[in-house]
Scaffold this motif. Structure first.
Motif, PDB file in Angstrom:
ATOM      1  N   GLY A  10       0.806  -1.208   0.000  1.00  0.00           N
ATOM      2  CA  GLY A  10       0.000   0.000   0.000  1.00  0.00           C
ATOM      3  C   GLY A  10       0.843   1.264   0.000  1.00  0.00           C
ATOM      4  O   GLY A  10       0.488   2.258  -0.621  1.00  0.00           O
ATOM      5  N   LEU A  11       1.976   1.216   0.700  1.00  0.00           N
ATOM      6  CA  LEU A  11       2.899   2.344   0.776  1.00  0.00           C
ATOM      7  C   LEU A  11       4.293   1.856   0.418  1.00  0.00           C
ATOM      8  O   LEU A  11       4.713   0.790   0.875  1.00  0.00           O
ATOM      9  CB  LEU A  11       2.896   2.949   2.178  1.00  0.00           C
ATOM     10  N   PRO A  12       5.041   2.618  -0.372  1.00  0.00           N
ATOM     11  CA  PRO A  12       6.353   2.151  -0.818  1.00  0.00           C
ATOM     12  C   PRO A  12       7.359   1.949   0.309  1.00  0.00           C
ATOM     13  O   PRO A  12       8.295   1.168   0.180  1.00  0.00           O
ATOM     14  CB  PRO A  12       6.823   3.256  -1.781  1.00  0.00           C
ATOM     15  N   ASP A  13       7.171   2.665   1.431  1.00  0.00           N
ATOM     16  CA  ASP A  13       8.114   2.540   2.541  1.00  0.00           C
ATOM     17  C   ASP A  13       7.601   1.602   3.628  1.00  0.00           C
ATOM     18  O   ASP A  13       8.136   1.569   4.742  1.00  0.00           O
ATOM     19  CB  ASP A  13       8.410   3.916   3.146  1.00  0.00           C
ATOM     20  N   HIS A  14       6.555   0.820   3.324  1.00  0.00           N
ATOM     21  CA  HIS A  14       5.982  -0.111   4.295  1.00  0.00           C
ATOM     22  C   HIS A  14       6.047  -1.514   3.711  1.00  0.00           C
ATOM     23  O   HIS A  14       5.751  -1.715   2.526  1.00  0.00           O
ATOM     24  CB  HIS A  14       4.527   0.264   4.591  1.00  0.00           C
ATOM     25  N   PRO A  15       6.439  -2.506   4.507  1.00  0.00           N
ATOM     26  CA  PRO A  15       6.538  -3.865   3.963  1.00  0.00           C
ATOM     27  C   PRO A  15       5.172  -4.394   3.531  1.00  0.00           C
ATOM     28  O   PRO A  15       4.144  -4.109   4.164  1.00  0.00           O
ATOM     29  CB  PRO A  15       7.099  -4.682   5.128  1.00  0.00           C
ATOM     30  N   ASN A  16       5.167  -5.152   2.459  1.00  0.00           N
ATOM     31  CA  ASN A  16       3.954  -5.797   1.968  1.00  0.00           C
ATOM     32  C   ASN A  16       3.598  -6.950   2.903  1.00  0.00           C
ATOM     33  O   ASN A  16       4.401  -7.861   3.103  1.00  0.00           O
ATOM     34  CB  ASN A  16       4.188  -6.301   0.546  1.00  0.00           C
ATOM     35  N   GLU A  17       2.398  -6.922   3.457  1.00  0.00           N
ATOM     36  CA  GLU A  17       1.967  -7.960   4.386  1.00  0.00           C
ATOM     37  C   GLU A  17       1.200  -9.085   3.693  1.00  0.00           C
ATOM     38  O   GLU A  17       0.779 -10.041   4.340  1.00  0.00           O
ATOM     39  CB  GLU A  17       1.126  -7.340   5.503  1.00  0.00           C
ATOM     40  N   ASP A  18       1.003  -8.964   2.366  1.00  0.00           N
ATOM     41  CA  ASP A  18       0.381 -10.032   1.591  1.00  0.00           C
ATOM     42  C   ASP A  18       1.418 -11.105   1.247  1.00  0.00           C
ATOM     43  O   ASP A  18       2.631 -10.869   1.320  1.00  0.00           O
ATOM     44  CB  ASP A  18      -0.203  -9.491   0.284  1.00  0.00           C
TER      45      ASP A  18
END
Length: 261
Positions: A10-18
């Protein structure tokens, strides 16, 4: 066979939780897809590990076991992998915490004869028949809950999350596998499947740009990436007014997996 996997944070600086995977065994007999949507943690989870750690562990185990143990039902596969993932951090973490790392689940396994599926919580599976009919497979327990019962995270955690009368996710209790929506259809009746986390399913569920048939048609014609791109454009357009987004996060992790049989 054609497969496509797109997963974007969702955000480029946040890890993907999927988590997303497609497995095609070397023996050429069938295959599987796995899609998980990690539940964004509350400030306190009782766990030392992140949601991406959990979804990688659970998703990797699901992918391996779904194709290697065809003697197990998909519910048994999910129960085994939840139990094994819990055992990997039970000694260090409080797995009884309502916000212990957890995820929604979509599993599909196909052979020359059949297509089996499992859906737990609010990710979406679309089955396209050989005549073009698209059937959504939904675990809609969360969607059917009164909005007032979802007013705060504390209320949800205390009364609804992984509780009778509420909704269920894959966390630390293997018995939730029995709550999953499951089914089997003849392989000859299915020409394509698509699995979407709710971040990608927003195109239908939140922005109402089309129905599930049109959604699968978009993925088939333009690709899974085009669906995610359109969702991002809609999110940006509604960032200020929030006519569709409401209290939801502006951008969610979005994953779409397409398999043409």
């Amino acid at each position: 066979m054609r497969t496509e996997v797109v997963s974007e944070p969702g955000l480029p600086d946040h890890p993907n939780e999927d988590f997303a995977a497609v497995a095609l065994p070397a023996d050429g007999q069938g295959g599987c897809l796995v899609v998980l949507d990690g539940v964004t943690p509350a400030p306190e989870t009782g766990c030392l590990h992140s949601v991406p750690w959990f979804t990688a562990r659970l998703g990797g185990a699901l992918t391996e076991l779904t194709v290697s143990r065809r003697d197990l039902t998909l519910r048994e596969v999910l129960a085994h992998t939840i139990r094994g993932t819990a055992a990997a951090h039970a000694a260090t973490c409080d797995l009884s915490h309502p916000r212990t790392p957890q995820a929604t689940v979509v599993l599909v396994r196909w052979s020359a004869d059949s297509v089996e599926y499992l859906v737990l919580s609010d990710s979406v599976l679309l089955l396209e028949s050989d005549d073009g009919l698209v059937t959504p497979v939904l675990d809609d327990r969360l969607a059917r809950l009164p909005r007032a019962s979802l007013a705060t995270d504390a209320l949800v955690d205390a009364t609804l999350r992984n509780k009778e009368g509420g909704f269920f996710t894959a966390a630390a209790d293997p018995s939730v596998a029995e709550r999953a929506v499951t089914g089997t259809v003849p392989r000859t009746r299915i020409r394509a499947v698509a699995a979407l986390t709710d971040g990608a399913a927003r195109w239908v569920e939140k922005f109402h740009e089309g129905d599930w048939t049109q959604c699968l048609g978009l993925v088939r014609k333009e690709g899974a990436g085009a669906l995610v791109d359109r969702v991002r454009l809609l999110e940006r357009s509604d960032r200020e007014e929030r006519a569709h987004l409401g209290r939801s996060k502006t951008h969610d992790d979005a994953t779409a997996v397409f398999v043409r049989m």
